[in-house]
Every structure is written in structure tokens, then in C-alpha cells.
Design an enzyme around this catalytic site. Structure first.
Site, short mmCIF file in Angstrom:
data_model
loop_
_atom_site.label_atom_id
_atom_site.label_comp_id
_atom_site.label_asym_id
_atom_site.label_seq_id
_atom_site.Cartn_x
_atom_site.Cartn_y
_atom_site.Cartn_z
N TYR A 128 -6.20 13.21 12.88
CA TYR A 128 -6.31 13.50 11.44
C TYR A 128 -5.03 13.10 10.70
O TYR A 128 -5.01 12.15 9.94
CB TYR A 128 -6.55 15.00 11.23
CG TYR A 128 -8.00 15.45 11.34
CD1 TYR A 128 -8.93 14.72 12.08
CD2 TYR A 128 -8.44 16.60 10.70
CE1 TYR A 128 -10.25 15.14 12.18
CE2 TYR A 128 -9.75 17.03 10.79
CZ TYR A 128 -10.65 16.30 11.53
OH TYR A 128 -11.94 16.73 11.62
N SER A 129 -3.94 13.85 10.95
CA SER A 129 -2.70 13.66 10.18
C SER A 129 -2.13 12.26 10.38
O SER A 129 -2.27 11.66 11.44
CB SER A 129 -1.64 14.66 10.63
OG SER A 129 -2.04 15.96 10.34
N GLU A 244 -14.54 26.85 12.77
CA GLU A 244 -13.91 27.69 13.79
C GLU A 244 -12.91 28.63 13.13
O GLU A 244 -11.74 28.32 13.00
CB GLU A 244 -13.22 26.80 14.83
CG GLU A 244 -12.56 27.54 15.96
CD GLU A 244 -13.45 28.54 16.67
OE1 GLU A 244 -12.93 29.57 17.09
OE2 GLU A 244 -14.67 28.31 16.78
N GLU A 384 1.41 27.02 2.43
CA GLU A 384 1.40 26.67 1.01
C GLU A 384 0.01 26.18 0.59
O GLU A 384 -0.48 26.53 -0.48
CB GLU A 384 2.44 25.57 0.72
CG GLU A 384 3.89 26.05 0.80
CD GLU A 384 4.38 26.27 2.24
OE1 GLU A 384 3.84 25.62 3.16
OE2 GLU A 384 5.29 27.10 2.43
#
Lengths: 400, 356
Positions: A128-129, A244, A384
């Protein structure tokens, strides 16, 4: 209101406890207790033991070979497993990809990939990242361009947990460069043995190798490995992120961590008395324990809602924030408790180091763990980002 | 009132800052961190040559400084650059104890960078207590165990505390002495330490008592607070830079108010930390030194944790990687809380001293 488990749930708890007592290998439990890195073999061994009992895919429907546990059952397992120092179940195939394939995958994909997750044929990791797409995941740049029956993938993923053990990676890739950010993303399954895939280790600040960079250079991926529709990957990824949700607060880990802190503080000397009797230290421990007791109930309330079929939304974000703060506070107490013995670098990366550091508390590398668990408030949507979600839903007028 | 550094100290600060900026970058430091000895003999020699080690001693001792502010200036710069060389233990503590014992020739070697020392006082179950010593001295032979002794492997001599009857005294032990066993290991924030065991090990009495150790311990507290301050300055500066350059959602993340306000809080607390170090350095030899020192060490411990954790959090994943400079700096800041008494230890000490 009834705060106790039902007779069935109590029986289940006893069954789980017995199973862990009988089946959890002692060498693995020792490693978990001392926060020693588990090998791939350790994790595969534990998965096989769970799978043998039919308890590996706890949240999967029975038709796919799952245990179909209720949210409360899963909570009971998580708590008992943490208490017994069982390793966590590696989530990438079982908790992340599995549910996505079950909901959005083709029949062929389900028949092919799901059994291989259960029997350990495939070890999945998550792509993903990216270096420029962390909190802002939708700005990801890894490209997949259609070429006949294949996609050609180019780009770089990062923070790929246990990617060094994986043979498969599920990735978010950009298939439409002109579409609005979220709309040009697809969900692709990539064999890591394909030419052009390169895994590079990232060593974390406590010396551990648990995450990696994964580079893709002209990697050819069969179109059959596209999950669902092209350019709809963001929807699937969001489903995965919201699916999940129990266990998010890490209640079991915190309870186990608190026990360790108390054990160390009973042994550690402070001005001629056990540290646990020191009012300042005792107050710190009590404060976090009070918070944890409340959060355990918050966690159960959310689990009960989920069991009643309500999808947790905001509550999941709240649990993640509070749960990470509490776990990190407990890690902080553990490093304080060992005093000057927090300083030695007891890393597997340093050959023989563990043998040379006589740790009077048998505590393991608690300072390393304190640093390592700073990740809890960063990964999976930083605190955040979670606060932003809470604020957006509750204060933009768009919420319930 | 004048809060400016003297001309000499300003020069020392400028010289040391420039030298470390040029010679102690991330690549060099990572190389040192990965080395077997855990420190660089070249850097050590150059620190001596620059007069950094001499600045830790008074003129009477053969140096040209030695006051609280000299020590603070040096250690703030060492902390700013994340230096792992054992200046605090080997040169400051070891050297000042030998100076107190009148070992002029040995002090000269310390100032010249030729002699390494280790100070072994704490024991496995003493935690931060100063008067908890179980090592015994009988007819100048020592038996016992010392915990997490910094720089023990590289030291030519170890200065070791032991109980001679009811009295705690300090002894000089040579590295090759009989019955001396040193089990070294690396430290999480760089450098090396060891568990030291003594079995009928011969030592030379230095004529120093626990009171002398405490006087040196006070200097070490100033140094440790200043080092942590320097590291906090680096952590905040790096975080400020990162907030202004890292873009997510199409803008620098520092433009998000949630982060901007937290950055502002760090800057407010950093000024508090700076003042705490000035208080410690300015009062280190006063009669009420312990009250000031405990106040400073407690504040540095609290603010250090805030700065280290917030700097990592606002950076995100990148600060979690070993090679990134901030990771090292954050470790130095947190580990400072594990030396010479932690936040709680000094809170209690402050309460006791202010009630007295």
C-alpha cells in the site's frame, strides 16, 4: 446490562485456554514473552497448529474453511492468546486479503488463493504505502499499464511488513493516471518471484528487520490477478481497512504488557524497597491500568455492536487512538522499570549480545520495544488521520 | 544579569559546532555505531586537540575551564551532533575524579586524549541510588559486581567504588588486574558498556569518598542535561524542516494546524529545557546545587520524552528507521533519562530537598 460472559462464552474461553496450554510450543512462547524476533518457521509452525484445529481463519465464513467466530469469541481468543504469549496471527492473508477475495474476488480467485492461505502455501504481504504516499495513501504512484493479457507494473512500495518472508504481495496500483486520485486505483495480486521485483530491507530503530521496500521494474502481472474491476481498487482497500476492526485497541497486548511491568517492578529495587511500592511509580502504573480497564469495556461495547451487525465506524478510530496511547504508555513504564538496564542494545542483530547482557529482570529488550511501538500511532492510518476522521464525521455535518 | 556566553566559551561553542557539523555527519556516525569499539579514536584525538577535553578541567587541574557553563557548552554541542564517544564517562567523570585525587600526571594524559577511563559505581540492584554499594574492599582488594559500566572495555584504568567497613571509598584498578572480568556489550543509543565483576582484585585507594563521587556526579548531571538539550535542539530543528518540506494532501504537512500547534508546543518546551540547563550549570557548586540539579534533570526527562516522541510521530515512518538521523537523536534523548537518576528519581529528590 450484563458484564459477564454467557455460559457458552465461558466454556469457549476454557476451551481456548486449554488449547493454548496444550498446543502452544514453549520455545515460541518464550520468544514472544522476551520480544525476540520470531523466525518464519516459528510463525508457520504456529499457523499450522491453529489450522489443524480449524482456528486459523477465525473470521472467515465456514464455506471458505473459516471458524466463523463471533466478535466476542475473537476477543476471548485475543485476550487468552496474549496472556499465554502466543504469537499474533500474521494478518496479511488471513485478515486482510481473505475477506477482500471473499467479497470481491472471482470464483476462480477464491478457489485458488483461499486454500493456499490456510495451508501456508502462500505468504502474503501488503503493498500500500509508498515513499510519497503515507497518510495520503490515495496519492500513490506505482503504475500498472495494460499490455495484452498482462499489466506492466513500475514503482516502489514501502513499510512492507515481513515482505522478506512473502512470496505474494497484494498491491494498490494506479491504472488510470488521468482519473481523480481515488478513482484510478486497482487492486492487483503479484507473485514476488516475477522478474523485476526486488525486496530491500529497512532496519528499524531498535535494530529489527520487520519492514521492507519493494521495488517493481517492468513486472509482468497476468490480468487474471486483478481483483474485482479495474479502477475500483480504492473501494476494496477501504473495505479491507474497515473490515478487520476488532482487536484494534490491542487490549490483550496491553494486559500482558502491564503484567510484565508489575513483575519487573516487584523485582527491581528502589531505595531498598521493591519499585512497585514506590508511590510515584505505583501511581503511573495505576493510572494506565485504570485507563485500560475502561478501554477494555469500550472495546467490548464495540464488539457487541459489531456482533449485532452494526458496522463500527468512528468507534474503530477511537479505539485505535486510545489503544495505541495506552500500549505506548505501558512500554514507557517497562523501560522506566528496568532503570539503567534499559540502555544495553539486546538485539538479535548483534551476534551473541543477548548472552552477554545479564538482565536481572528477565525482561527482554523493553527499551527496544518502547521505540519499536512508536509505530502503533503511525501505521494503519496515523493517530492524526484517525482524529481527522472523527472530526470530519462529527463536525462537518456529514455524520450521523 | 547577563545570559551571554563569555568570549572564550563562545569560541569553544563555535569551534566545536563547526567541527562536528563537518566531521560527524550521519554517515560517519553510522559507521562508528556499527564499529566493534563503538567509538572513533580519530574523533577522540581531534576532540583533545581542539581543547574540548581540556575545557572540562580548571586551570589548577591543567585545563582551561571546568566550570558548569564550560561543561554545558561542550555537552550541548556533543548532544546536538549525537556524538557517542564517551566524553562524559571517560574524560569528565574519570578525569575529574582523578583530579580530585591529585593524580596530575594522569589528568594530563586525559586532557591530551591519551588515557581512557571508566567509572564503576552502580551495581545490578542499586538502580539510581548513590549509597547502595555491596562491593567490598578488604586490604585494598575488591570483590563484587558493577552494572552497565560505560567505556569499561577501552579504559586503561577503572575507578571503582567499594565498601571498606561502613565507608564507601574509590579505588583505581588497572585493566589487567587479577580477578577483573569485563563483559562488554553495545548500547541502544550507541557506545559500549559492560558488566564488571571483581574477585579479590587489587586496587589503589584514591583517598576519595562517596562525597567526592557525588561532587563529580553533579557535574555529570549538568553534562547529561546539556547533552539532552543539544539533542532536543536537533530533533526540533529536524521536525520543523520536515513539516515545511513533506507534502501530503497537496500541501506541506506543517500547514495543518493540528501539527503546527504541536510544533509550537515543542518550541515552548525547548526554551524551558534551555533555562533548566542554565539553572543547573549556574548552580552546580552552590550549597543548594542538588535542588537545582534535580529540578533540571526532572524537567529534561519530561520534556525529552515529549520531544523525542513528538518528533518521531510528526515525521511518521521515516523516523522509525535506524539510519535516519532523528532515530539516533531520539534514542540519545530517551536514554539520557536512564542515567544519573530518572524523572521520578529526581522528582522525589526535589520533594525531599525542598521540604528540608
Amino acid at each position: 446490562m450484563d458484564l459477564s460472559y454467557s455460559p457458552e462464552e465461558q466454556a469457549f474461553q476454557a476451551e481456548v485456554r486449554q488449547f493454548l496450554a496444550d498446543e502452544l510450543p514453549g520455545d515460541i512462547a518464550d520468544k514472544v514473552r522476551l520480544d525476540t524476533d520470531l523466525t518464519k518457521d516459528d510463525m508457520e509452525r504456529w499457523h499450522a497448529i491453529l489450522n489443524n484445529r480449524g482456528w486459523l481463519a477465525q473470521n472467515w465464513p465456514a464455506e471458505f474453511g473459516g471458524a466463523e467466530w463471533s466478535a466476542v469469541q475473537r476477543h476471548i481468543y485475543d485476550t487468552e492468546a496474549a496472556d499465554a504469549n502466543a504469537p499474533r496471527i500474521v494478518p496479511f492473508g488471513l485478515s486482510m486479503l481473505g475477506p477482500v477475495l471473499q467479497k470481491f474476488g472471482s470464483k476462480e480467485q477464491q478457489d485458488h488463493w483461499l486454500p493456499r492461505i490456510l495451508d501456508g502455501t502462500d505468504w502474503w504481504c501488503q503493498g500500500y504505502s509508498e515513499p510519497g504516499a503515507g497518510s495520503d495513501l490515495a496519492s500513490l504512484k506505482t503504475k500498472a499499464v495494460r499490455d495484452g493479457d498482462h499489466y506492466i507494473v513500475n514503482g516502489q512500495k514501502t513499510w512492507t511488513t515481513l515482505g522478506q518472508f512473502a512470496n505474494m504481495i497484494f498491491c494498490l496500483v494506479r491504472t488510470d493516471a488521468d482519473a481523480k486520485q481515488q478513482e484510478g486505483i486497482s487492486f492487483l495480486l503479484i507473485d514476488m518471484d516475477t522478474p523485476g521485483v526486488e525486496v530491500r530491507p529497512i532496519i528499524l530503530l531498535d535494530g529489527c528487520h520487520e519492514v521492507n521496500e519493494v521495488w517493481f521494474t517492468d513486472v509482468r502481472v497476468p490480468v487474471a490477478n486483478l481483483v474485482g474491476e479495474e479502477n475500483k481498487g480504492w473501494t476494496y482497500a477501504k473495505y479491507l481497512l474497515t473490515h478487520e476492526r476488532t482487536g484494534l485497541g490491542g487490549v490483550g497486548f496491553s494486559q500482558a504488557g502491564l503484567k510484565t511491568v508489575k513483575r519487573i517492578a516487584k523485582t527491581a529495587n528502589h531505595n531498598g524497597k521493591p519499585l512497585i511500592e514506590n508511590p510515584h511509580f505505583a501511581a503511573r502504573v495505576a493510572q494506565v491500568e485504570i485507563d485500560l480497564r475502561a478501554m477494555a469495556t469500550t472495546n467490548l461495547r464495540i464488539i457487541s455492536q459489531a456482533a449485532a451487525g452494526e458496522a463500527p465506524g468512528l468507534e474503530a478510530s477511537m479505539l485505535k487512538v486510545k489503544g495505541s496511547i495506552i500500549r505506548q504508555e505501558i512500554n514507557d513504564l517497562a523501560r522506566r522499570a528496568v532503570g539503567p538496564y534499559a540502555m544495553p542494545f539486546a538485539s538479535e542483530a548483534v551476534e551473541g549480545a543477548n548472552d552477554r547482557i545479564p538482565d536481572p529482570f528477565d525482561a527482554g529488550p523493553v527499551a527496544g520495544q518502547y521505540f519499536n511501538n512508536r509505530k502503533l500511532s503511525i501505521f494503519g492510518g496515523s493517530n492524526e488521520i484517525q482524529r481527522g476522521i472523527i472530526a470530519k464525521v462529527t463536525m462537518s455535518g456529514g455524520g450521523k | 544579569m547577563n545570559f551571554n556566553l563569555t568570549e572564550e566559551r563562545q569560541m569553544l561553542q563555535d569551534t566545536l559546532r563547526r567541527y562536528l557539523r563537518e566531521q560527524y555527519g550521519t554517515a560517519r556516525r553510522n559507521e562508528i555505531l556499527g564499529s566493534d569499539t563503538g567509538f572513533s579514536p580519530d574523533i577522540w584525538a581531534e576532540l583533545a586537540e581542539l581543547g574540548v577535553l581540556g575545557a572540562l578541567f580548571t586551570e589548577d587541574m591543567g585545563g582551561f575551564g571546568g566550570a558548569g557553563f564550560d561543561i554545558a557548552v561542550v555537552f550541548e554541542e556533543l548532544g546536538r551532533a549525537g556524538v557517542v564517544e564517551p566524553v562524559l564517562d571517560s574524560a569528565l567523570m574519570g578525569g575529574r575524579l582523578l583530579a580530585a585525587a591529585g593524580k596530575t600526571d594522569l589528568v594530563e594524559q586525559v586532557i591530551g586524549g591519551a588515557l581512557h577511563l571508566a567509572v564503576a559505581h552502580a551495581e545490578p540492584d542499586s538502580r539510581y541510588d548513590l549509597d547502595h554499594v555491596n562491593t567490598t574492599a578488604t586490604d585494598n582488594t575488591l570483590t563484587g559486581r558493577k552494572a552497565v559500566v560505560m567505556n569499561a572495555e577501552a579504559a586503561e584504568h577503572l575507578i571503582i567504588s567499594a565498601k571498606d567497613g561502613d565507608r564507601i571509598a574509590l579505588y583505581l584498578v588497572d585493566k589487567g588486574a587479577a580477578g577483573l572480568d569485563i563483559q562488554g556489550y553495545p548500547l541502544l543509543a550507541g557506545g559500549r558498556a559492560a558488566e564488571v565483576t571483581l574477585e579479590n582484585t587489587p586496587g589503589t585507594p584514591l583517598g576519595l569518598t562517596l562525597g567526592d563521587y557525588e561532587a563529580t556526579w553533579r557535574l555529570a548531571l549538568v553534562a547529561q542535561c546539556a547533552e539532552a538539550l543539544g539533542a532536543m535542539e536537533t530533533a526540533t530543528a529536524q521536525t520543523q524542516d520536515y513539516l515545511m518540506t513533506r507534502k501530503q494532501f497537496g500541501r506541506p504537512i506543517g500547514t495543518f494546524q493540528a501539527l503546527a500547534h504541536r510544533m509550537s508546543d515543542l518550541l515552548i518546551e525547548l526554551e524551558q529545557a534551555r533555562s533548566a540547563v542554565i539553572n543547573a550549570a549556574g548552580h552546580v557548586t552552590d550549597t543548594d546545587a542538588d535542588l537545582h540539579l534535580s529540578a533540571s534533570k526532572n524537567l529534561i526527562g519530561r520534556i525529552g520524552r515529549l520531544v523525542a516522541e513528538e518528533a518521531i510521530q510528526m515525521h511518521g515512518g521515516i523516523a522509525m528507521t535506524q539510519e535516519y538521523e532523528l532515530a539516533h537523536i531520539a534514542k540519545r534523548i530517551i536514554m539520557a533519562d536512564h542515567r544519573f537518576g530518572d524523572t521520578d528519581y529526581h522528582l522525589e529528590r526535589f520533594i525531599a530537598l525542598s521540604a528540608a
